[in-house]
Write a protein that holds these residues in place. Structure first.
Motif, PDB file in Angstrom:
ATOM      1  N   PHE A 315       0.783  -1.224   0.000  1.00 51.32           N
ATOM      2  CA  PHE A 315       0.000   0.000   0.000  1.00 51.32           C
ATOM      3  C   PHE A 315       0.817   1.279   0.000  1.00 51.32           C
ATOM      4  O   PHE A 315       0.273   2.348  -0.257  1.00 51.32           O
ATOM      5  N   ILE A 316       2.092   1.220   0.288  1.00 47.25           N
ATOM      6  CA  ILE A 316       2.903   2.423   0.105  1.00 47.25           C
ATOM      7  C   ILE A 316       2.921   2.794  -1.369  1.00 47.25           C
ATOM      8  O   ILE A 316       2.696   3.946  -1.754  1.00 47.25           O
ATOM      9  N   ALA A 317       3.171   1.793  -2.223  1.00 45.83           N
ATOM     10  CA  ALA A 317       3.181   2.047  -3.672  1.00 45.83           C
ATOM     11  C   ALA A 317       1.814   2.501  -4.160  1.00 45.83           C
ATOM     12  O   ALA A 317       1.698   3.435  -4.968  1.00 45.83           O
ATOM     13  N   MET A 318       0.763   1.862  -3.657  1.00 43.25           N
ATOM     14  CA  MET A 318      -0.576   2.205  -4.123  1.00 43.25           C
ATOM     15  C   MET A 318      -0.977   3.608  -3.666  1.00 43.25           C
ATOM     16  O   MET A 318      -1.581   4.376  -4.420  1.00 43.25           O
ATOM     17  N   SER A 319      -0.616   3.973  -2.428  1.00 41.36           N
ATOM     18  CA  SER A 319      -0.965   5.295  -1.908  1.00 41.36           C
ATOM     19  C   SER A 319      -0.259   6.395  -2.685  1.00 41.36           C
ATOM     20  O   SER A 319      -0.847   7.446  -2.984  1.00 41.36           O
ATOM     21  N   LYS A 320       1.014   6.172  -3.018  1.00 45.30           N
ATOM     22  CA  LYS A 320       1.747   7.174  -3.789  1.00 45.30           C
ATOM     23  C   LYS A 320       1.163   7.312  -5.198  1.00 45.30           C
ATOM     24  O   LYS A 320       1.139   8.410  -5.763  1.00 45.30           O
ATOM     25  N   ALA A 321       0.703   6.223  -5.765  1.00 50.12           N
ATOM     26  CA  ALA A 321       0.086   6.281  -7.090  1.00 50.12           C
ATOM     27  C   ALA A 321      -1.273   6.973  -7.037  1.00 50.12           C
ATOM     28  O   ALA A 321      -1.642   7.713  -7.947  1.00 50.12           O
ATOM     29  N   ASN A 462      12.441  -1.541 -22.652  1.00 54.06           N
ATOM     30  CA  ASN A 462      11.471  -1.737 -23.729  1.00 54.06           C
ATOM     31  C   ASN A 462      10.120  -2.179 -23.189  1.00 54.06           C
ATOM     32  O   ASN A 462       9.312  -2.740 -23.900  1.00 54.06           O
ATOM     33  N   VAL A 463       9.872  -1.900 -21.910  1.00 57.27           N
ATOM     34  CA  VAL A 463       8.578  -2.212 -21.314  1.00 57.27           C
ATOM     35  C   VAL A 463       7.542  -1.201 -21.800  1.00 57.27           C
ATOM     36  O   VAL A 463       7.701   0.004 -21.608  1.00 57.27           O
ATOM     37  N   ASP A 464       6.493  -1.685 -22.419  1.00 57.60           N
ATOM     38  CA  ASP A 464       5.443  -0.837 -22.969  1.00 57.60           C
ATOM     39  C   ASP A 464       4.269  -0.793 -21.987  1.00 57.60           C
ATOM     40  O   ASP A 464       3.179  -1.272 -22.264  1.00 57.60           O
ATOM     41  N   GLN A 465       4.527  -0.191 -20.811  1.00 55.02           N
ATOM     42  CA  GLN A 465       3.516  -0.193 -19.754  1.00 55.02           C
ATOM     43  C   GLN A 465       3.956   0.758 -18.646  1.00 55.02           C
ATOM     44  O   GLN A 465       5.138   1.108 -18.533  1.00 55.02           O
ATOM     45  N   LEU A 466       3.002   1.165 -17.820  1.00 53.92           N
ATOM     46  CA  LEU A 466       3.304   1.923 -16.615  1.00 53.92           C
ATOM     47  C   LEU A 466       3.999   1.019 -15.606  1.00 53.92           C
ATOM     48  O   LEU A 466       3.686  -0.164 -15.503  1.00 53.92           O
ATOM     49  N   MET A 467       4.932   1.589 -14.838  1.00 52.46           N
ATOM     50  CA  MET A 467       5.630   0.825 -13.810  1.00 52.46           C
ATOM     51  C   MET A 467       5.553   1.562 -12.476  1.00 52.46           C
ATOM     52  O   MET A 467       5.666   2.781 -12.423  1.00 52.46           O
ATOM     53  N   PHE A 468       5.359   0.803 -11.402  1.00 51.33           N
ATOM     54  CA  PHE A 468       5.309   1.334 -10.047  1.00 51.33           C
ATOM     55  C   PHE A 468       6.665   1.076  -9.397  1.00 51.33           C
ATOM     56  O   PHE A 468       7.113  -0.066  -9.324  1.00 51.33           O
ATOM     57  N   SER A 469       7.284   2.129  -8.879  1.00 53.03           N
ATOM     58  CA  SER A 469       8.678   1.980  -8.457  1.00 53.03           C
ATOM     59  C   SER A 469       8.832   1.336  -7.081  1.00 53.03           C
ATOM     60  O   SER A 469       9.811   0.649  -6.836  1.00 53.03           O
ATOM     61  N   ARG A 470       7.929   1.609  -6.133  1.00 51.78           N
ATOM     62  CA  ARG A 470       8.042   1.137  -4.749  1.00 51.78           C
ATOM     63  C   ARG A 470       9.337   1.607  -4.093  1.00 51.78           C
ATOM     64  O   ARG A 470       9.844   0.974  -3.167  1.00 51.78           O
TER      65      ARG A 470
END
Length: 649
Positions: A315-321, A462-470
């Motif tokens: 949830f740290i990653a989710m809250s920041k997003a 070459n990742v064609d997507q959003l990424m969550f850094s954590r």
């Protein structure tokens, strides 16, 4: 290599990952109780298993492998193991189900405002077209709209289609407000934020349909990818199978990846969510979600006895997003609302990137529609004062004309503020400050956001997507040279990153130099991906600082959010901070514009001109308003299909 860094500071803009509510479809569940139980079970598995798929990067970001299977190609090409059918077959089958679902929506209503149940279907068909010019432009009166962000443009678009003449005044020379973008001397765009469009944005997707620009959304594989700072070069990923309906697709995604959190922790968290189940069964699900605004999300989890590791790992990653802050500073209502939306729709969490800069690819078509219907957009015309008459209503607006010099009085039949809440507070007339809807604005303030753009001399991803850094300093990021047509480059990366410090706070970075921010960003990336970043040099960079962005959704903020209709007869409010269930998001801004247009046509001054027209949209019980869908509601189904990987990957 040349190292340049350019800053752009604006009080109105923001990055937006926009976690918000799903595209509405008719429910196929037989009982509310079963759906609530299935939804809560799915939520438990999804949230606790977000990081369960550790994916070592075999040859850097270009060679992602999941823990449960090895990818034969780039992200966007691999079907979940065990389903045995091609993506095209699965999309065709889903499309058939969707066509049936749309017909069912037009024949009956389904229950609204449930927590893990389906939301409302069709109440009535709309007579509103939304695609053709009105027959008598401006015949119902003039409405002055302050602000040409998404909320202001949405307000003006729908007012113009109801027969009003909107006159939009914007302080700056760029459209979009919180989705603004600028071009540098090389012709490259840099944006206020990393803007993501979800399948869970019914009103936004309907807007794209009305404007005929659905093909500008570049839909990605239905997957979520999380970096693992403690394991450099590793990802956590889970994939939603397209041939499994929600909420079961979330369960399948987690069952395929089971390496981070133990089943014991998952079960413990499931038991902690039992109160949610009971409230849903009693029919109080949505009310319960709103009442939880008094708790922070971390406090809510602790109160229910959920393992602390769940908050730390997920949830740290989710809250920041969601809101650019840590779980301790975020209202539980925000997270519960996001889960409510995503888990109800099979494609609710599916993501798309716009194929170019938002002012050009989204806002300009809105302006063209407004002008076609007789409206006006006046750029570099900032508000100077709201002038009142003897009764306390608006007499006129004093506007500065930065193009020609001087000021002028703008008179209209109604007035709408679509300014950010922090700016609106500066213009509230003295005579209104004791009114409830204006005095409670002091309980709302914007949160600081920083968006970083870095052009590199080599391809690092070459990742064609959003990424969550954590990670400590970064929230979400993407290599725009892969994800967006406008920025495509097969040889060099352009990384767009949201800078959000959840430990010491992002506000401490607002006053720092651009080079300090870029250096900190690069250090963070080298920690996350040491192999991929090795030898990468910066060609140029841009930093966009927003000291006050979307309203900070701290615990207890819901009670301060005003309605679109005020106690002043001819003055209305639009913006994502106003009361609508999609919170601080692009979807919320668009919906607020619909709601204020509806309030104006139903106000005492205009209600006798013509019977109110039902504006198509998903309102979620706003003022007990029934959700209304036209025949063309939602995006064309094939636009959800992932596009072929870019750049030949």
């Amino acid at each position: 290599h040349t190292y340049t860094t350019n800053t752009h500071t604006t009080p109105q803009d923001h990055m937006h990952t926009d976690f918000a509510p799903p595209r509405v479809r008719a429910s196929k569940s037989n009982t509310k109780v079963l759906l609530a139980l299935a939804g809560v079970f799915s939520a438990t598995l999804c949230l606790l298993g977000l990081a369960n798929a550790q994916a070592p990067l075999g040859s850097g970001l270009s060679g992602m492998r999941t823990a449960s299977r090895v990818s034969s190609g780039p992200i966007g090409l691999v079907s979940p193991a065990g389903f045995g059918r091609s993506s095209s077959q699965m999309f065709q089958q889903q499309q058939s189900r969707d066509m049936l679902s749309r017909r069912q929506r037009q024949e009956k209503s389904v229950e609204r405002s449930s927590f893990f149940g389906r939301d409302s279907g069709v109440g009535v068909r709309s007579t509103f077209d939304g695609t053709t010019a009105v027959s008598s432009p401006g015949s119902r009166g003039t409405v002055a709209v302050v602000g040409a962000g998404l909320a202001g443009l949405s307000t003006a678009k729908y007012l113009s289609e109801l027969g009003f003449k909107p006159v939009v005044v914007e302080a700056r020379d760029v459209l979009g407000g919180k989705v603004a973008a600028w071009q540098d001397e090389d012709g490259d765009w840099y944006e206020t934020g990393l803007h993501i469009f979800f399948g869970a944005y019914p009103n936004m997707l309907q807007l794209f349909t009305e404007l005929g620009i659905q093909d500008r959304l570049q839909w990605k594989e239905h997957t979520m990818i999380f970096a693992l700072p403690e394991k450099p070069g590793m990802f956590s990923r889970f994939d939603f199978p397209s041939n499994v309906p929600a909420p079961l697709n979330g369960i399948v995604a987690i069952l395929l990846n089971t390496e981070l959190l133990s089943w014991a922790e998952k079960v413990q968290f499931a038991f902690a969510l039992l109160p949610v189940i009971f409230e849903e069964i009693k029919g109080n699900g949505q009310k319960y979600v709103e009442e939880m605004d008094k708790y922070s999300f971390s406090g809510y989890m602790e109160m229910l006895g959920a393992p602390k590791r769940v908050v730390d790992e997920v949830f740290i990653a989710m809250s920041k997003a969601l809101a650019f802050c840590k779980p301790e500073d975020l209202s539980a209502t925000v997270v519960l609302t996001a889960l409510n939306r995503f888990l109800k729709e099979t494609e609710g969490s599916k993501m798309a990137f716009l194929d170019g800069a938002p002012p050009e690819r989204l806002c300009k078509p809105m302006v063209q529609r407004i002008e076609k219907n007789g409206g006006e957009i006046r750029m570099k015309n900032p508000l100077r004062e709201i002038v009142l008459d003897d009764n306390g209503n608006v007499d006129h607006l004093k506007i500065a004309d930065l193009n020609n010099g001087g000021t002028y009085d703008l008179k209209a039949d109604a007035y709408v503020s679509a300014m950010p809440v922090d700016i609106l507070k500066k213009f509230v007339p003295e005579g209104w400050k004791n009114k409830d809807e204006f005095s409670k604005l002091d309980g709302l303030e914007g949160i600081p956001v920083i968006n970083v753009h870095v052009w590199l001399d080599k391809k690092v991803c070459n990742v064609d997507q959003l990424m969550f850094s954590r990670s400590k300093l970064l929230s979400v990021y993407a290599d725009m040279s892969n994800t967006c047509k406008e920025y495509m480059n097969k040889d060099k990366s352009m990384l767009e990153l949201v800078f959000a410090d959840h430990v010491e706070g992002t506000d401490k970075w607002i006053g720092k130099s651009d080079q300090d921010i870029v250096d900190a960003t690069m250090d963070e990336l080298r920690k996350l991906f040491p192999k991929e970043m090795q030898g990468a040099n910066i060609l140029k960079s841009h930093v966009v600082k927003t000291p006050r962005s979307v309203y900070w959704s701290k615990p207890g903020r819901q009670k301060f959010r005003p309605d679109q209709k005020t106690s002043v007869d001819n003055f209305f409010l639009a913006g994502d901070f106003t009361m609508q269930r999609y919170l601080a998001s692009m979807e919320g801004a668009i919906l607020s514009g619909k709601q204020v247009a509806d309030e104006i046509q139903r106000s005492s001054k205009f209600i006798n001109q013509a019977p109110p027209t039902e504006i198509p949209g998903v309102y979620g019980g706003w003022h007990d308003k029934q959700d209304v869908f036209p025949d063309n509601f939602g995006p064309k189904k094939d636009k959800y299909k992932p596009q072929p990987p870019m750049l030949g990957y």
